[in-house]
Scaffold this motif. Structure first.
Motif, PDB file in Angstrom:
ATOM      1  N   ASP A   1       0.807  -1.224   0.000  1.00 27.03           N
ATOM      2  CA  ASP A   1       0.000   0.000   0.000  1.00 27.03           C
ATOM      3  C   ASP A   1       0.835   1.267   0.000  1.00 27.03           C
ATOM      4  O   ASP A   1       0.334   2.380   0.135  1.00 27.03           O
ATOM      5  N   GLY A   2       2.172   1.125  -0.125  1.00 31.25           N
ATOM      6  CA  GLY A   2       3.047   2.290  -0.206  1.00 31.25           C
ATOM      7  C   GLY A   2       3.648   2.707   1.112  1.00 31.25           C
ATOM      8  O   GLY A   2       4.518   3.592   1.149  1.00 31.25           O
ATOM      9  N   THR A   3       3.238   2.117   2.207  1.00 27.41           N
ATOM     10  CA  THR A   3       3.793   2.452   3.509  1.00 27.41           C
ATOM     11  C   THR A   3       4.961   1.540   3.819  1.00 27.41           C
ATOM     12  O   THR A   3       5.254   0.588   3.091  1.00 27.41           O
ATOM     13  N   SER A   4       5.649   1.820   4.936  1.00 31.43           N
ATOM     14  CA  SER A   4       6.773   0.994   5.359  1.00 31.43           C
ATOM     15  C   SER A   4       6.786   0.898   6.868  1.00 31.43           C
ATOM     16  O   SER A   4       6.204   1.732   7.567  1.00 31.43           O
ATOM     17  N   ALA A   5       7.480  -0.110   7.373  1.00 32.92           N
ATOM     18  CA  ALA A   5       7.605  -0.309   8.817  1.00 32.92           C
ATOM     19  C   ALA A   5       8.941  -0.963   9.095  1.00 32.92           C
ATOM     20  O   ALA A   5       9.422  -1.780   8.299  1.00 32.92           O
ATOM     21  N   SER A   6       9.580  -0.607  10.208  1.00 31.95           N
ATOM     22  CA  SER A   6      10.904  -1.130  10.539  1.00 31.95           C
ATOM     23  C   SER A   6      10.860  -1.861  11.868  1.00 31.95           C
ATOM     24  O   SER A   6      10.081  -1.516  12.767  1.00 31.95           O
ATOM     25  N   THR A   7      11.738  -2.847  12.002  1.00 32.57           N
ATOM     26  CA  THR A   7      11.857  -3.575  13.259  1.00 32.57           C
ATOM     27  C   THR A   7      12.877  -2.884  14.142  1.00 32.57           C
ATOM     28  O   THR A   7      13.693  -2.063  13.686  1.00 32.57           O
ATOM     29  N   ALA A   8      12.832  -3.225  15.410  1.00 35.12           N
ATOM     30  CA  ALA A   8      13.849  -2.715  16.316  1.00 35.12           C
ATOM     31  C   ALA A   8      15.177  -3.402  16.031  1.00 35.12           C
ATOM     32  O   ALA A   8      15.228  -4.505  15.493  1.00 35.12           O
ATOM     33  N   SER A   9      16.282  -2.722  16.383  1.00 32.57           N
ATOM     34  CA  SER A   9      17.612  -3.292  16.155  1.00 32.57           C
ATOM     35  C   SER A   9      17.821  -4.500  17.068  1.00 32.57           C
ATOM     36  O   SER A   9      17.463  -4.461  18.255  1.00 32.57           O
ATOM     37  N   VAL A  10      18.391  -5.547  16.472  1.00 32.57           N
ATOM     38  CA  VAL A  10      18.658  -6.775  17.221  1.00 32.57           C
ATOM     39  C   VAL A  10      20.151  -7.048  17.170  1.00 32.57           C
ATOM     40  O   VAL A  10      20.752  -7.049  16.088  1.00 32.57           O
ATOM     41  N   THR A  11      20.771  -7.247  18.337  1.00 28.25           N
ATOM     42  CA  THR A  11      22.187  -7.626  18.402  1.00 28.25           C
ATOM     43  C   THR A  11      22.261  -9.098  18.768  1.00 28.25           C
ATOM     44  O   THR A  11      21.643  -9.531  19.746  1.00 28.25           O
ATOM     45  N   THR A  12      23.009  -9.853  17.989  1.00 33.85           N
ATOM     46  CA  THR A  12      23.008 -11.308  18.159  1.00 33.85           C
ATOM     47  C   THR A  12      24.317 -11.912  17.657  1.00 33.85           C
ATOM     48  O   THR A  12      25.070 -11.277  16.907  1.00 33.85           O
ATOM     49  N   GLY A  13      24.563 -13.106  18.086  1.00 32.02           N
ATOM     50  CA  GLY A  13      25.680 -13.899  17.548  1.00 32.02           C
ATOM     51  C   GLY A  13      25.189 -15.036  16.674  1.00 32.02           C
ATOM     52  O   GLY A  13      25.984 -15.820  16.138  1.00 32.02           O
ATOM     53  N   ASP A  14      23.855 -15.136  16.553  1.00 32.44           N
ATOM     54  CA  ASP A  14      23.250 -16.187  15.724  1.00 32.44           C
ATOM     55  C   ASP A  14      23.315 -15.751  14.261  1.00 32.44           C
ATOM     56  O   ASP A  14      22.762 -14.706  13.881  1.00 32.44           O
ATOM     57  N   THR A  15      23.974 -16.517  13.432  1.00 23.72           N
ATOM     58  CA  THR A  15      24.162 -16.135  12.021  1.00 23.72           C
ATOM     59  C   THR A  15      22.943 -16.434  11.165  1.00 23.72           C
ATOM     60  O   THR A  15      22.954 -16.155   9.960  1.00 23.72           O
ATOM     61  N   ASN A  16      21.899 -17.022  11.729  1.00 22.12           N
ATOM     62  CA  ASN A  16      20.653 -17.238  11.001  1.00 22.12           C
ATOM     63  C   ASN A  16      19.663 -16.147  11.396  1.00 22.12           C
ATOM     64  O   ASN A  16      19.126 -16.142  12.515  1.00 22.12           O
ATOM     65  N   VAL A  17      19.426 -15.191  10.504  1.00 20.11           N
ATOM     66  CA  VAL A  17      18.522 -14.080  10.768  1.00 20.11           C
ATOM     67  C   VAL A  17      17.142 -14.457  10.243  1.00 20.11           C
ATOM     68  O   VAL A  17      16.941 -14.564   9.021  1.00 20.11           O
ATOM     69  N   LEU A  18      16.193 -14.668  11.148  1.00 18.86           N
ATOM     70  CA  LEU A  18      14.828 -15.034  10.781  1.00 18.86           C
ATOM     71  C   LEU A  18      13.964 -13.776  10.804  1.00 18.86           C
ATOM     72  O   LEU A  18      13.710 -13.197  11.865  1.00 18.86           O
ATOM     73  N   LEU A  19      13.556 -13.319   9.617  1.00 21.48           N
ATOM     74  CA  LEU A  19      12.739 -12.109   9.550  1.00 21.48           C
ATOM     75  C   LEU A  19      11.358 -12.394  10.133  1.00 21.48           C
ATOM     76  O   LEU A  19      10.696 -13.367   9.737  1.00 21.48           O
ATOM     77  N   PRO A  20      10.903 -11.556  11.028  1.00 21.22           N
ATOM     78  CA  PRO A  20       9.603 -11.831  11.682  1.00 21.22           C
ATOM     79  C   PRO A  20       8.432 -11.387  10.808  1.00 21.22           C
ATOM     80  O   PRO A  20       8.584 -10.618   9.852  1.00 21.22           O
ATOM     81  N   ARG A  21       7.259 -11.880  11.124  1.00 19.99           N
ATOM     82  CA  ARG A  21       6.023 -11.411  10.492  1.00 19.99           C
ATOM     83  C   ARG A  21       5.632 -10.084  11.144  1.00 19.99           C
ATOM     84  O   ARG A  21       5.685  -9.952  12.368  1.00 19.99           O
ATOM     85  N   LEU A  22       5.253  -9.098  10.325  1.00 14.87           N
ATOM     86  CA  LEU A  22       4.837  -7.816  10.876  1.00 14.87           C
ATOM     87  C   LEU A  22       3.547  -7.974  11.666  1.00 14.87           C
ATOM     88  O   LEU A  22       2.629  -8.711  11.258  1.00 14.87           O
TER      89      LEU A  22
END
Length: 717
Positions: A692-713
């Motif tokens: 719909d033309g809008t955007s949303a950002s997640t909070a910054s996450v600091t991790t040592g896990d090399t598998n980044v799982l993008l969450p559902r908005l």
């Protein structure tokens, strides 16, 4: 050489083109025929016994037939084929059009009467193979019992036919645009173990003697072919079988001997507490032949069919052939039935060689000395020597004299005993003939191959000569030397290969006992080296230039290559042919260009690892994988992921980003750590761009896990 996919049918005959000469063709008749004399009368004789002849087997003999078959063009078909080919090639080549001879490697001719036993046929004789020269003549002799003799005489008259002949010929041909390989692996293993034990304890002794033997034979043939688009599947299937036949032919020659099992002592002496014997014998053979368009392989040609009855043939004057001219009825009391007959022929190519003619002399010490003298000037000629049998021996003595073209030298072979059909082969004629063929030489990798051949006769001067194969001169070459003695020693040859760079690889001397030599590529293996760029190719490194060098000092063989790596191309595989997969040394050097304009040299380094890392040396790598499995792509157009790796030194901070789309593989992200003690944490945040033309950002996450799982908005209320 015959190109197997250049085929057409002309006047009922399969005609093939040459791999290099557009005016040279090869005609392969579909059916064998009777061999005829100069007047077109068949070489055929049938003798029927007036009274049954007792045989040692208990049967009664009734008839005896001798005839020759051939696998060759008749004159009418030859004229028609040449006329059609001249039209096809056009006026510029018409005068050069000719029919060549296939290079036959082996062959057999089989008569259907061989399989008819019992009351119809007693025995069928024929030589080991057709002549392999000229018209591939094969003489046959058939003996029949009384019932079969009557049937044969009736069946050979009138229309139709009863005698069926099938040739199985293997000729050397060039392949079409196809690649592949044939691999052979063989393991032969024998083992023996014996354990004898006497407990030698209190009371009665217990004794055991255990022996075990193991024999293993394993032969594996693997064939693989790859063809281009539009290739004829029937041709590809035949090529696959041809490669298999070539591999089996090579394997048979290399693995004919069986290895020995244990033949030593197996006895056990008294009062021995323990005896242990162990024996093993192993033999392994493993080879691969690589197939390309340049490869020469064995190809099957199987003409077969029913021979016409004698009475359906006509001679050169157009007159019908009469059965009475080829049939005789013999009284058993005639001394003829204590006789024998053997065919005599010379298996050599008179048309293209040093031999002009051969005079053969055969004699048999019967009640009186019986002699036969024959003059040969063609491989298609077959004579017959006959005599009454004295006692039980049919052994003859034969000798021959060879006359050479353009030479007053004459070779006289000494008399020798012989029994059965007599064939004088080319190796017996005082001529050393060697055909050298380019085999699977790849002239993109080899500029020239120089073959040096040498032969040391028992008497006379040793001979030596050379042939050279290049991209322009890649046809088989025939060498002939007059040695005026029987060829009974091996030929020595070696091959020197000149590379496109000018360097020369010298081969070793090899001894063979063959008439045909197939010169193969010196490269039986391919070595692969992977060059990978390491470091920050996005923000720090502009490009990496690497000079690669392979040197096989023992063979004087060198290969070089250059690779340029950057952010768009951080990987390069260098594949090059080698003589020895375990030999030679790979070295590399180069320089690293940085985005700030500075340059760093990469010193010359020897690498034993198939993977070479160049660029900025790193103490560790953080390889991040982005998984978008939970993203609701029905509302999200794309996701941009920003990743930051903070080290203890702010100057070494690394920032990278990746765009993730539906149904697309997310890009890989790697952080290169220069300090082995640096922390392995990184931070990331994701920005979702919605439909719909809008955007949303997640909070910054600091991790040592090399598998980044993008969450559902989260759903907006």
């Amino acid at each position: 050489m015959l190109q197997i996919d250049k085929a057409q049918m002309i006047s009922g005959v399969q005609v093939y083109g040459d791999h290099a000469d557009p005016a040279l063709f090869y005609a392969v008749p579909q059916q064998p025929t009777f061999r005829c004399d100069a007047q077109d009368r068949p070489i055929f004789m049938y003798l029927k016994y007036r009274q049954p002849k007792p045989q040692p087997s208990g049967q009664t003999g009734g008839g005896f037939a001798t005839f020759d078959t051939q696998f060759a063009l008749d004159d009418t078909a030859r004229v028609d084929i040449l006329e059609e080919l001249r039209k096809q090639v056009g006026p510029d080549l018409a005068d050069r059009v000719s029919l060549g001879s296939i290079t036959w490697a082996s062959g057999t001719a089989h008569l259907n009467l061989s399989e008819v036993g019992g009351k119809l046929v007693t025995k069928v004789w024929n030589p080991v193979s057709p002549s392999l020269y000229g018209d591939n003549v094969t003489p046959f002799t058939v003996e029949m019992p009384d019932f079969g003799a009557t049937l044969f005489a009736e069946a050979m008259q009138g229309k139709g036919g009863i005698v069926q002949v099938s040739y199985a010929m293997n000729g050397w041909v060039k392949l079409p645009k196809i690649t592949g390989y044939g691999h052979f692996n063989s393991l032969k293993f024998r083992s023996f173990v014996q354990d004898a034990h006497d407990d030698a304890g209190w009371g009665d002794d217990s004794f055991s003697n255990k022996m075990s033997e193991l024999a293993v034979n394993r032969d594996v043939v693997t064939v693989h072919t790859e063809s281009g688009a539009g290739a004829d599947p029937d041709v590809v299937a035949k090529i696959d079988e041809s490669i298999r036949r070539t591999v089996l032919d090579m394997a048979t020659k290399r693995m004919t001997e069986q290895i020995d099992g244990y033949t030593g002592d197996r006895s056990v002496l008294e009062d021995y507490e323990a005896i242990h014997r162990e024996y093993s014998n192993i033999r392994v053979d493993d080879f691969t032949i690589n197939i390309s368009q340049q490869t020469a392989v064995l190809w099957p040609f199987n003409p077969q069919g029913t021979l016409p009855n004698i009475t359906t043939l006509v001679d050169k004057q157009g007159q019908p052939v009469q059965w009475a001219d080829h049939y005789r009825e013999i009284d058993l009391n005639d001394p003829f039935f204590r006789s024998f007959s053997i065919p005599v022929r010379v298996n050599a190519d008179f048309s293209d060689g040093l031999v002009h003619s051969v005079d053969a002399h055969v004699e048999y010490p019967g009640d009186t000395l019986v002699t036969g003298d024959y003059h040969f000037e063609t491989p298609n000629q077959t004579e017959s020597f006959s005599s009454y049998v004295k006692g039980d021996s049919e052994e003859v003595q034969y000798s021959f004299t060879v006359n050479y073209k353009g030479s007053s030298t004459v070779y006289r072979a000494p008399a020798a005993p012989h029994k059965g059909p007599l064939t004088i082969n080319v190796d017996d004629l005082g001529v050393l003939e060697v055909e050298v063929l380019p085999g699977n030489l790849d002239f993109e990798k080899v500029a020239a191959a120089t073959v040096t051949l040498a032969y040391a006769p028992a008497t006379g001067t040793p001979v030596e000569d050379q042939v050279v194969f290049t991209k322009e001169q890649n046809k088989e070459q025939k060498l002939s030397w007059l040695i005026a003695e029987k060829r009974d020693r091996p030929i020595r040859y070696k091959v020197d290969y000149r590379m496109p760079s000018g360097q020369v690889i010298e081969g070793d001397w090899v001894e063979v006992n063959r008439q045909r030599l197939y010169i193969s590529s010196p490269f039986t293996n391919v070595r692969k080296v992977k060059v990978l760029a390491v470091g920050d190719l996005t923000n720090k490194i502009d490009s990496i230039l690497v000079d690669l060098r392979y040197e096989d000092a023992e063979n004087g063989y060198i290969q070089t290559s250059t690779a340029e790596l950057n952010a768009a191309n951080g990987f390069r595989e260098w594949a090059f042919p080698v003589l020895d997969s375990d030999g030679g040394t790979v070295t590399y050097s180069g320089l690293v260009r940085y985005k700030d304009g500075t340059v760093r040299d990469i010193p010359q380094t020897v690498s034993d690892d198939p993977s070479i890392l160049v660029g900025d040396e790193v103490a560790g790598v953080i390889a991040v994988t982005i998984a978008p499995d939970l993203v609701d792509w029905s509302t999200v157009a794309l996701v941009k992921v920003a990743l930051t790796c903070d080290t203890d030194d702010p100057a070494d901070q690394q920032i990278k980003s990746a765009v993730v789309r539906k149904d697309a593989v997310p890009p890989s992200i790697a952080f290169y750590l220069l300090d082995p003690a640096a922390k392995k944490d990184f931070s990331w945040t994701a920005t979702y761009y919605l439909n719909d033309g809008t955007s949303a950002s997640t909070a910054s996450v600091t991790t040592g896990d090399t598998n980044v799982l993008l969450p559902r908005l989260a759903t907006t209320p």
